[in-house]
Design a protein around this motif. Structure first.
Motif, PDB file in Angstrom:
ATOM      1  N   ARG A 181      58.036  37.540  49.471  1.00 48.00           N
ATOM      2  CA  ARG A 181      58.843  38.738  49.221  1.00 48.00           C
ATOM      3  C   ARG A 181      60.193  38.392  48.612  1.00 48.00           C
ATOM      4  O   ARG A 181      60.651  39.069  47.697  1.00 48.00           O
ATOM      5  CB  ARG A 181      59.033  39.528  50.510  1.00 48.00           C
ATOM      6  N   GLY A 230      53.351  53.389  52.008  1.00 49.04           N
ATOM      7  CA  GLY A 230      53.776  52.014  52.249  1.00 49.04           C
ATOM      8  C   GLY A 230      52.762  51.232  53.049  1.00 49.04           C
ATOM      9  O   GLY A 230      52.460  50.074  52.743  1.00 49.04           O
ATOM     10  N   ALA A 231      52.209  51.857  54.069  1.00 50.43           N
ATOM     11  CA  ALA A 231      51.223  51.182  54.915  1.00 50.43           C
ATOM     12  C   ALA A 231      49.943  50.879  54.144  1.00 50.43           C
ATOM     13  O   ALA A 231      49.306  49.853  54.363  1.00 50.43           O
ATOM     14  CB  ALA A 231      50.912  52.031  56.143  1.00 50.43           C
ATOM     15  N   SER A 232      49.558  51.759  53.228  1.00 50.54           N
ATOM     16  CA  SER A 232      48.332  51.502  52.462  1.00 50.54           C
ATOM     17  C   SER A 232      48.567  50.531  51.308  1.00 50.54           C
ATOM     18  O   SER A 232      47.646  49.829  50.898  1.00 50.54           O
ATOM     19  CB  SER A 232      47.739  52.811  51.949  1.00 50.54           C
ATOM     20  N   MET A 233      49.791  50.461  50.792  1.00 56.56           N
ATOM     21  CA  MET A 233      50.085  49.548  49.680  1.00 56.56           C
ATOM     22  C   MET A 233      50.403  48.129  50.143  1.00 56.56           C
ATOM     23  O   MET A 233      50.235  47.182  49.386  1.00 56.56           O
ATOM     24  CB  MET A 233      51.253  50.084  48.844  1.00 56.56           C
ATOM     25  N   ALA A 234      50.855  47.969  51.377  1.00 51.42           N
ATOM     26  CA  ALA A 234      51.232  46.640  51.874  1.00 51.42           C
ATOM     27  C   ALA A 234      50.085  45.628  51.757  1.00 51.42           C
ATOM     28  O   ALA A 234      50.310  44.510  51.268  1.00 51.42           O
ATOM     29  CB  ALA A 234      51.745  46.737  53.302  1.00 51.42           C
ATOM     30  N   PRO A 235      48.866  45.966  52.158  1.00 49.11           N
ATOM     31  CA  PRO A 235      47.778  44.991  51.995  1.00 49.11           C
ATOM     32  C   PRO A 235      47.488  44.658  50.526  1.00 49.11           C
ATOM     33  O   PRO A 235      47.125  43.529  50.202  1.00 49.11           O
ATOM     34  CB  PRO A 235      46.568  45.665  52.644  1.00 49.11           C
ATOM     35  N   SER A 255      51.357  35.762  50.821  1.00 46.02           N
ATOM     36  CA  SER A 255      52.247  35.998  51.957  1.00 46.02           C
ATOM     37  C   SER A 255      53.539  35.196  51.797  1.00 46.02           C
ATOM     38  O   SER A 255      53.582  34.200  51.079  1.00 46.02           O
ATOM     39  CB  SER A 255      51.545  35.599  53.253  1.00 46.02           C
ATOM     40  N   PHE A 302      49.743  44.585  48.033  1.00 50.63           N
ATOM     41  CA  PHE A 302      50.776  43.643  47.607  1.00 50.63           C
ATOM     42  C   PHE A 302      50.555  42.269  48.219  1.00 50.63           C
ATOM     43  O   PHE A 302      50.748  41.249  47.559  1.00 50.63           O
ATOM     44  CB  PHE A 302      52.175  44.168  47.945  1.00 50.63           C
ATOM     45  N   HIS A 303      50.141  42.233  49.463  1.00 47.78           N
ATOM     46  CA  HIS A 303      49.859  40.957  50.122  1.00 47.78           C
ATOM     47  C   HIS A 303      48.731  40.233  49.389  1.00 47.78           C
ATOM     48  O   HIS A 303      48.800  39.024  49.163  1.00 47.78           O
ATOM     49  CB  HIS A 303      49.505  41.178  51.589  1.00 47.78           C
ATOM     50  N   TYR A 332      50.139  39.207  45.670  1.00 50.35           N
ATOM     51  CA  TYR A 332      51.253  38.265  45.564  1.00 50.35           C
ATOM     52  C   TYR A 332      51.250  37.169  46.623  1.00 50.35           C
ATOM     53  O   TYR A 332      52.030  36.231  46.531  1.00 50.35           O
ATOM     54  CB  TYR A 332      52.590  39.024  45.620  1.00 50.35           C
TER      55      TYR A 332
END
Length: 152
Positions: free
Chosen positions: A38, A22-27, A35, A29-30, A33
């Protein structure tokens, strides 16, 4: 003391991997898509999930369900999820802050709503007559597709 004992079940290898992913995928997705988007993406994902659900029940009712039916929905869903990302990146290139992203995303939400509503009708679920009238062309298209599939 009881609180500390409950932490033992949280500190597992599986949870560690999930947090890391999750921590590596968050950037990513940011970046894809943007900021503060969501909420609208969650709406789109819920609509896609409801479309799957209603589509399965409709296909089972008209006896057109097959494993191919479910497998063919995966690329379609990935495509629907990727389009807002492409629109967001084009917004950045063109310099339109959110114009393409929101236009594409709302269009996909409307299209998916029409599909899932027609699926619900074909599955025999009760819907208000006004809603059925709004999606009547999609209901007719799904009925024709099911009839063609049933003959083949």
């Amino acid at each position: 003391m009881r609180f500390l004992q409950s932490l033992d079940t949280l500190a597992t290898h599986a949870n560690g991997w999930a947090v890391s992913a999750g921590a590596s995928m968050a950037p990513v997705f940011h970046y894809l898509y943007g900021s503060e988007r969501r909420d609208i993406l969650v709406v789109l994902l819920v609509m896609i999930a409801l479309d799957w659900l209603t589509g399965v029940y409709a296909a089972e009712k008209d006896l057109t369900y097959s494993s191919d039916y479910g497998l063919n929905r995966v690329p379609r869903s990935l495509f629907l999820i990727a389009l807002p990302a492409v629109a967001n990146l084009l917004d950045r290139v063109v310099g339109t802050p959110g114009f393409l992203f929101f236009g594409v995303t709302f269009g996909l939400i409307y299209h998916t709503w029409t599909s899932l509503t027609a699926n619900a009708y074909c599955a025999g679920w009760p819907l208000p007559k006004s809603v059925v009238k709004l999606v009547s062309s999609e209901i007719q298209a799904k009925a024709e597709r099911a009839a063609r599939k049933g003959k083949g």
